[in-house]
Design a protein around this motif. Structure first.
Motif, PDB file in Angstrom:
ATOM      1  N   LEU A 192       0.723  -3.361  -5.966  1.00 19.93           N
ATOM      2  CA  LEU A 192       0.863  -2.009  -5.447  1.00 19.93           C
ATOM      3  C   LEU A 192      -0.474  -1.289  -5.590  1.00 19.93           C
ATOM      4  O   LEU A 192      -1.142  -1.407  -6.626  1.00 19.93           O
ATOM      5  N   LEU A 193      -0.855  -0.546  -4.568  1.00 18.04           N
ATOM      6  CA  LEU A 193      -2.121   0.176  -4.648  1.00 18.04           C
ATOM      7  C   LEU A 193      -2.076   1.423  -3.789  1.00 18.04           C
ATOM      8  O   LEU A 193      -1.290   1.518  -2.850  1.00 18.04           O
ATOM      9  N   GLY A 194      -2.914   2.380  -4.141  1.00 13.25           N
ATOM     10  CA  GLY A 194      -2.985   3.627  -3.394  1.00 13.25           C
ATOM     11  C   GLY A 194      -2.576   4.818  -4.246  1.00 13.25           C
ATOM     12  O   GLY A 194      -2.060   4.676  -5.360  1.00 13.25           O
ATOM     13  N   SER A 195      -2.794   6.003  -3.710  1.00 19.25           N
ATOM     14  CA  SER A 195      -2.498   7.227  -4.455  1.00 19.25           C
ATOM     15  C   SER A 195      -1.026   7.326  -4.824  1.00 19.25           C
ATOM     16  O   SER A 195      -0.670   7.815  -5.900  1.00 19.25           O
ATOM     17  N   GLY A 196      -0.143   6.856  -3.951  1.00 17.92           N
ATOM     18  CA  GLY A 196       1.286   6.892  -4.247  1.00 17.92           C
ATOM     19  C   GLY A 196       1.680   5.907  -5.328  1.00 17.92           C
ATOM     20  O   GLY A 196       2.612   6.153  -6.101  1.00 17.92           O
ATOM     21  N   ALA A 197       0.969   4.782  -5.400  1.00 20.27           N
ATOM     22  CA  ALA A 197       1.250   3.800  -6.451  1.00 20.27           C
ATOM     23  C   ALA A 197       0.918   4.380  -7.822  1.00 20.27           C
ATOM     24  O   ALA A 197       1.628   4.138  -8.801  1.00 20.27           O
ATOM     25  N   GLN A 198      -0.164   5.159  -7.894  1.00 21.94           N
ATOM     26  CA  GLN A 198      -0.518   5.800  -9.156  1.00 21.94           C
ATOM     27  C   GLN A 198       0.480   6.903  -9.503  1.00 21.94           C
ATOM     28  O   GLN A 198       0.916   7.028 -10.651  1.00 21.94           O
ATOM     29  N   ARG A 205       6.786  -5.548   6.729  1.00 19.23           N
ATOM     30  CA  ARG A 205       7.732  -4.465   6.988  1.00 19.23           C
ATOM     31  C   ARG A 205       6.953  -3.306   7.585  1.00 19.23           C
ATOM     32  O   ARG A 205       5.838  -3.013   7.152  1.00 19.23           O
ATOM     33  N   THR A 206       7.532  -2.657   8.553  1.00 20.05           N
ATOM     34  CA  THR A 206       6.819  -1.601   9.265  1.00 20.05           C
ATOM     35  C   THR A 206       6.501  -0.424   8.344  1.00 20.05           C
ATOM     36  O   THR A 206       7.235  -0.141   7.389  1.00 20.05           O
ATOM     37  N   ASP A 207       5.414   0.257   8.643  1.00 16.94           N
ATOM     38  CA  ASP A 207       5.039   1.454   7.897  1.00 16.94           C
ATOM     39  C   ASP A 207       6.128   2.511   8.031  1.00 16.94           C
ATOM     40  O   ASP A 207       6.766   2.641   9.083  1.00 16.94           O
ATOM     41  N   ARG A 208       6.293   3.291   6.969  1.00 18.91           N
ATOM     42  CA  ARG A 208       7.359   4.296   6.961  1.00 18.91           C
ATOM     43  C   ARG A 208       7.020   5.424   6.001  1.00 18.91           C
ATOM     44  O   ARG A 208       6.137   5.289   5.146  1.00 18.91           O
ATOM     45  N   VAL A 209       7.743   6.527   6.126  1.00 21.60           N
ATOM     46  CA  VAL A 209       7.711   7.592   5.134  1.00 21.60           C
ATOM     47  C   VAL A 209       9.096   7.612   4.504  1.00 21.60           C
ATOM     48  O   VAL A 209      10.110   7.583   5.205  1.00 21.60           O
ATOM     49  N   PRO A 236       0.847  -1.194   0.000  1.00 21.36           N
ATOM     50  CA  PRO A 236       0.000   0.000   0.000  1.00 21.36           C
ATOM     51  C   PRO A 236       0.881   1.242   0.000  1.00 21.36           C
ATOM     52  O   PRO A 236       1.877   1.306   0.731  1.00 21.36           O
ATOM     53  N   ILE A 237       0.522   2.217  -0.819  1.00 16.83           N
ATOM     54  CA  ILE A 237       1.346   3.428  -0.950  1.00 16.83           C
ATOM     55  C   ILE A 237       0.434   4.648  -1.010  1.00 16.83           C
ATOM     56  O   ILE A 237      -0.437   4.736  -1.880  1.00 16.83           O
ATOM     57  N   LEU A 238       0.648   5.578  -0.111  1.00 16.05           N
ATOM     58  CA  LEU A 238      -0.075   6.847  -0.135  1.00 16.05           C
ATOM     59  C   LEU A 238       0.907   7.979  -0.413  1.00 16.05           C
ATOM     60  O   LEU A 238       2.053   7.948   0.049  1.00 16.05           O
ATOM     61  N   ASP A 239       0.448   8.956  -1.153  1.00 17.96           N
ATOM     62  CA  ASP A 239       1.271  10.128  -1.439  1.00 17.96           C
ATOM     63  C   ASP A 239       1.481  10.919  -0.150  1.00 17.96           C
ATOM     64  O   ASP A 239       0.520  11.343   0.490  1.00 17.96           O
ATOM     65  N   ALA A 240       2.739  11.100   0.242  1.00 20.09           N
ATOM     66  CA  ALA A 240       3.062  11.862   1.447  1.00 20.09           C
ATOM     67  C   ALA A 240       3.484  13.290   1.114  1.00 20.09           C
ATOM     68  O   ALA A 240       3.879  14.045   2.003  1.00 20.09           O
ATOM     69  N   ARG A 241       3.430  13.634  -0.177  1.00 18.58           N
ATOM     70  CA  ARG A 241       3.865  14.942  -0.668  1.00 18.58           C
ATOM     71  C   ARG A 241       5.366  15.122  -0.426  1.00 18.58           C
ATOM     72  O   ARG A 241       6.023  14.247   0.095  1.00 18.58           O
ATOM     73  N   ARG A 242       5.879  16.253  -0.853  1.00 25.29           N
ATOM     74  CA  ARG A 242       7.318  16.527  -0.755  1.00 25.29           C
ATOM     75  C   ARG A 242       8.136  15.413  -1.406  1.00 25.29           C
ATOM     76  O   ARG A 242       9.208  15.046  -0.927  1.00 25.29           O
ATOM     77  N   ASN A 243       7.595  14.811  -2.472  1.00 24.34           N
ATOM     78  CA  ASN A 243       8.271  13.744  -3.225  1.00 24.34           C
ATOM     79  C   ASN A 243       8.542  12.507  -2.376  1.00 24.34           C
ATOM     80  O   ASN A 243       9.516  11.778  -2.623  1.00 24.34           O
ATOM     81  N   GLN A 244       7.674  12.250  -1.402  1.00 28.32           N
ATOM     82  CA  GLN A 244       7.815  11.070  -0.562  1.00 28.32           C
ATOM     83  C   GLN A 244       6.505  10.289  -0.519  1.00 28.32           C
ATOM     84  O   GLN A 244       5.460  10.756  -0.981  1.00 28.32           O
TER      85      GLN A 244
END
Length: 231
Positions: A154-160, A132-136, A110-118
């Motif tokens: 892979l799924l989520g806003s960050g995956a897109q 694996r533990t959640d991280r930024v 799962p991947i979410l956009d954290a902004r600031r290119n992360q």
């Protein structure tokens, strides 16, 4: 009965569950992430389901990572719903709930956009089992670290957002799921909360801690402003 709140992303939601059975669910449109709109949606949901607030035993709360403002609104709403009652809150990691959208894939990212290119991300097995533990982190090194994990969904806003980088590094081992499966759902938060509750996760409302993973931008700026400056 479980009341589930998802406010970690732009598209939030509210759901009612009896055990694993979904009674009713509604999704919030962007811009509805304030306490008044959330409570109004909850009231309508209860009316449509023919249920009452005093039937709610637990509050399942998506605790992040995600939007700082959204998470705080969700927590404030949950605290208000628990005030003066014996209700407890089941904290549910947002990425774990999101991983349930992938179904039975052997490895889920799962991947979410954290902004600031992360990105906010983690690695899960089916049924939201954390590997694996959640991280930024930055996207490219993260994808490189997954190269030996085998087939990945892979799924989520960050995956897109970082789809091209992921496919460049992981190639055929990576499958990026459609955008409509990339939003955390309140119903998934509720179903995962049921399992976590059996494992002893319910806690007193005042003990809930949100999973920010990093400080808010304003807090980082204040911290920098307190550093001594060279003359």
């Amino acid at each position: 009965m479980i009341l589930a709140l998802e406010t970690a992303t732009e598209f939030g939601g509210v759901a009612l569950l009896e055990g694993t059975d979904l009674i009713a669910e509604c999704e919030l449109e962007p811009g509805q992430h304030h306490a008044r709109a959330l409570l109004a949606e909850l009231d309508q949901l209860l009316r449509r389901a023919g249920r009452r607030l005093d039937e709610v035993d637990w509050i399942a709360l998506s605790i992040g990572p995600g939007s700082f403002t959204g998470l705080r609104i969700g927590l404030a709403t949950a605290l208000g719903l628990c005030f003066g009652t014996a209700r407890k809150i089941v904290p549910v990691p947002t990425l774990a709930a999101l991983s349930l959208n992938a179904g039975a894939a052997p490895r889920i990212v799962p991947i979410l956009d954290a902004r600031r290119n992360q990105i906010y991300t983690g690695l899960y097995a089916p049924e939201a089992v954390e590997l694996r533990t959640d991280r930024v982190c930055d996207p490219r090194p993260w994808f490189e670290s997954l190269a030996e994990e085998g087939p990945l969904q892979l799924l989520g806003s960050g995956a897109q957002l970082y789809r091209e980088i992921a496919l460049e590094i992981l190639g055929a081992a990576a499958c990026v799921l459609a955008p409509d499966r990339g939003q955390p759902r309140a119903s998934s938060v509720g179903r995962l909360a049921l399992r976590l509750a059996r494992e002893g996760a319910p806690c007193a409302p005042e003990a809930v801690e949100l999973r920010y993973l990093r400080r808010a931008e304003a807090e980082e700026k204040r911290a920098l402003d307190t550093l001594p400056r060279n003359p």
